[in-house]
Design a protein around this motif. Structure first.
Motif, PDB file in Angstrom:
ATOM      1  N   LYS A 145     -21.262  -6.351   2.866  1.00  0.00           N
ATOM      2  CA  LYS A 145     -20.108  -6.432   1.970  1.00  0.00           C
ATOM      3  C   LYS A 145     -19.960  -7.837   1.395  1.00  0.00           C
ATOM      4  CE  LYS A 145     -17.331  -2.754   4.078  1.00  0.00           C
ATOM      5  NZ  LYS A 145     -16.104  -2.436   4.849  1.00  0.00           N
ATOM      6  N   ALA A 146     -20.113  -8.837   2.256  1.00  0.00           N
ATOM      7  CA  ALA A 146     -20.000 -10.215   1.798  1.00  0.00           C
ATOM      8  C   ALA A 146     -21.097 -10.551   0.793  1.00  0.00           C
ATOM      9  CB  ALA A 146     -20.062 -11.171   2.995  1.00  0.00           C
ATOM     10  N   GLU A 147     -22.297 -10.059   1.048  1.00  0.00           N
ATOM     11  CA  GLU A 147     -23.423 -10.303   0.140  1.00  0.00           C
ATOM     12  C   GLU A 147     -23.187  -9.599  -1.204  1.00  0.00           C
ATOM     13  OE1 GLU A 147     -27.123 -11.652  -1.272  1.00  0.00           O
ATOM     14  OE2 GLU A 147     -25.907 -12.268   0.439  1.00  0.00           O
ATOM     15  N   ARG A 148     -22.644  -8.365  -1.142  1.00  0.00           N
ATOM     16  CA  ARG A 148     -22.352  -7.639  -2.380  1.00  0.00           C
ATOM     17  C   ARG A 148     -21.315  -8.391  -3.222  1.00  0.00           C
ATOM     18  NH1 ARG A 148     -19.208  -3.043  -2.741  1.00  0.00           N
ATOM     19  NH2 ARG A 148     -17.687  -4.314  -1.606  1.00  0.00           N
ATOM     20  N   LYS A 177     -27.988  -1.736  -0.473  1.00  0.00           N
ATOM     21  CA  LYS A 177     -28.091  -2.307   0.874  1.00  0.00           C
ATOM     22  C   LYS A 177     -26.812  -2.021   1.675  1.00  0.00           C
ATOM     23  CE  LYS A 177     -31.369  -6.019  -0.100  1.00  0.00           C
ATOM     24  NZ  LYS A 177     -31.604  -7.484  -0.072  1.00  0.00           N
ATOM     25  N   LEU A 178     -25.674  -2.076   1.004  1.00  0.00           N
ATOM     26  CA  LEU A 178     -24.412  -1.787   1.679  1.00  0.00           C
ATOM     27  C   LEU A 178     -24.358  -0.320   2.090  1.00  0.00           C
ATOM     28  CD1 LEU A 178     -21.579  -2.472   2.634  1.00  0.00           C
ATOM     29  CD2 LEU A 178     -20.776  -2.187   0.286  1.00  0.00           C
ATOM     30  N   ALA A 179     -24.816   0.575   1.218  1.00  0.00           N
ATOM     31  CA  ALA A 179     -24.832   2.007   1.548  1.00  0.00           C
ATOM     32  C   ALA A 179     -25.730   2.269   2.757  1.00  0.00           C
ATOM     33  CB  ALA A 179     -25.306   2.817   0.345  1.00  0.00           C
ATOM     34  N   ASP A 180     -26.885   1.587   2.819  1.00  0.00           N
ATOM     35  CA  ASP A 180     -27.795   1.742   3.964  1.00  0.00           C
ATOM     36  C   ASP A 180     -27.122   1.259   5.255  1.00  0.00           C
ATOM     37  OD1 ASP A 180     -29.790   2.770   2.387  1.00  0.00           O
ATOM     38  OD2 ASP A 180     -30.770   0.844   2.059  1.00  0.00           O
ATOM     39  N   ALA A 181     -26.448   0.102   5.173  1.00  0.00           N
ATOM     40  CA  ALA A 181     -25.796  -0.458   6.361  1.00  0.00           C
ATOM     41  C   ALA A 181     -24.674   0.450   6.854  1.00  0.00           C
ATOM     42  CB  ALA A 181     -25.248  -1.853   6.050  1.00  0.00           C
ATOM     43  N   THR A 229     -17.554   1.716  -9.827  1.00  0.00           N
ATOM     44  CA  THR A 229     -17.241   2.262  -8.508  1.00  0.00           C
ATOM     45  C   THR A 229     -18.503   2.529  -7.749  1.00  0.00           C
ATOM     46  OG1 THR A 229     -17.173   4.496  -9.414  1.00  0.00           O
ATOM     47  CG2 THR A 229     -15.091   3.303  -9.232  1.00  0.00           C
ATOM     48  N   THR A 230     -18.471   2.308  -6.442  1.00  0.00           N
ATOM     49  CA  THR A 230     -19.578   2.632  -5.575  1.00  0.00           C
ATOM     50  C   THR A 230     -19.336   4.014  -5.002  1.00  0.00           C
ATOM     51  OG1 THR A 230     -18.506   1.645  -3.662  1.00  0.00           O
ATOM     52  CG2 THR A 230     -19.876   0.206  -4.998  1.00  0.00           C
TER      53      THR A 230
END
Length: 294
Positions: free
Chosen positions: A67-70, A89-93, A145-146
């Protein structure tokens, strides 16, 4: 006279462009390093846990880092490609975290949990693949939106285009003025010089605003990591406590507020869980929905 004016204006435009670009690079690097540092600290705190509790704690730390990286990418690498990569990457995490939590279940409940985790990830990736609108125009913030319903805000990065366009405008107008009437060239150059100076000032102001917004987002990311560390500490204290270590209590933290849920054998155990949570540094409040088994 014309060549001197053009050279001066082009140099000023290039300097403003380089300044804004360096600010973006330095800001992203700082936010990225902060996310990595907080992740390592949170992961280290997870080592006090055992088995699946430790695995879940580590996956929560990875989600917070993603989240921070996004947020850092949305602020400093303002392109659809980079933001889509960060959201993937956030969805994978988030999928890995959801799947890890399913390991606490068994039978049909576990199967259903895993199916829900896979569906959530598929929906998130499908939303990104469908071409979520994330374009920007000068002076305008555009929200996309994600897959999980969060809003990803792209901050405008129009300052560089503004400077480049104004520099091109300077060259075209000055040449045209020189061709039509030589004695008007100096006046035209002066007017164009004023416009370029105004454009450079606008670019500097926008860069300053971007830096302020970046600090706010970095602070939000820091809060998210602190919540992860609080959750890990509460779990660790429960695991070490004779009364609470065998309890089936779920712990979640949002902005310093710890939320407890689950089932325990007695009210004394429920009270002990709340007491341990309140004793962790950084906790501002504890909300318990723990139920006593009948």
């Amino acid at each position: 006279m014309k060549k001197i004016v053009l050279l001066t204006l082009a140099t000023a435009a290039s300097a403003s462009f380089a300044f804004a670009q360096n600010m973006d690079t330095a800001g992203y690097k700082q936010a990225h390093n902060k996310a990595e540092s907080d992740y390592k600290a949170a992961k280290k705190a997870c080592k006090s846990l055992k088995d699946n509790a430790q695995d879940i704690c580590e996956e929560e730390a990875k989600v917070a880092r993603a989240k921070a990286e996004r947020d850092a990418v949305a602020q400093y690498k303002n392109t659809p490609r980079e933001l889509e990569k960060a959201n993937r990457k956030l969805a994978d995490a988030e999928y890995e975290l959801a799947d890890e939590r399913c390991d606490e279940l068994s039978g049909d409940s576990k199967d259903s949990c895993e199916n829900q985790a896979r569906t959530a990830k598929a929906n998130a990736l499908a939303s990104l693949g469908a071409g979520t609108t994330m374009g920007t125009t000068a002076g305008t913030s555009v929200a996309g939106t994600t897959g999980d319903g969060r809003t990803a805000v792209l901050v405008p990065n129009a300052d560089r285009n503004t400077v480049a366009n104004n520099a091109a405008d300077v060259r075209d107008r000055t040449a045209a003025a020189a061709d039509r009437m030589g004695d008007r060239t100096a006046a035209a150059a002066d007017r164009l010089g004023d416009k370029t100076a105004a454009a450079a000032a606008t670019a500097k102001e926008k860069t300053s605003n971007l830096a302020g917004t970046a600090q706010d987002k970095t602070a939000d990311a820091s809060v998210a990591m602190s919540d992860t560390m609080i959750t890990a500490k509460v779990k660790a204290d429960m695991a070490a406590d004779k009364t609470a270590k065998a309890m089936d209590v779920h712990v979640e933290t949002q902005k310093g507020v710890v939320m407890l849920s689950g089932f325990v054998a007695s009210k004394a155990e429920a009270d002990r869980a709340v007491e341990l949570a309140r004793g962790v540094k950084g906790v501002t409040d504890v909300k318990s929905s723990i139920q006593v088994k009948k």
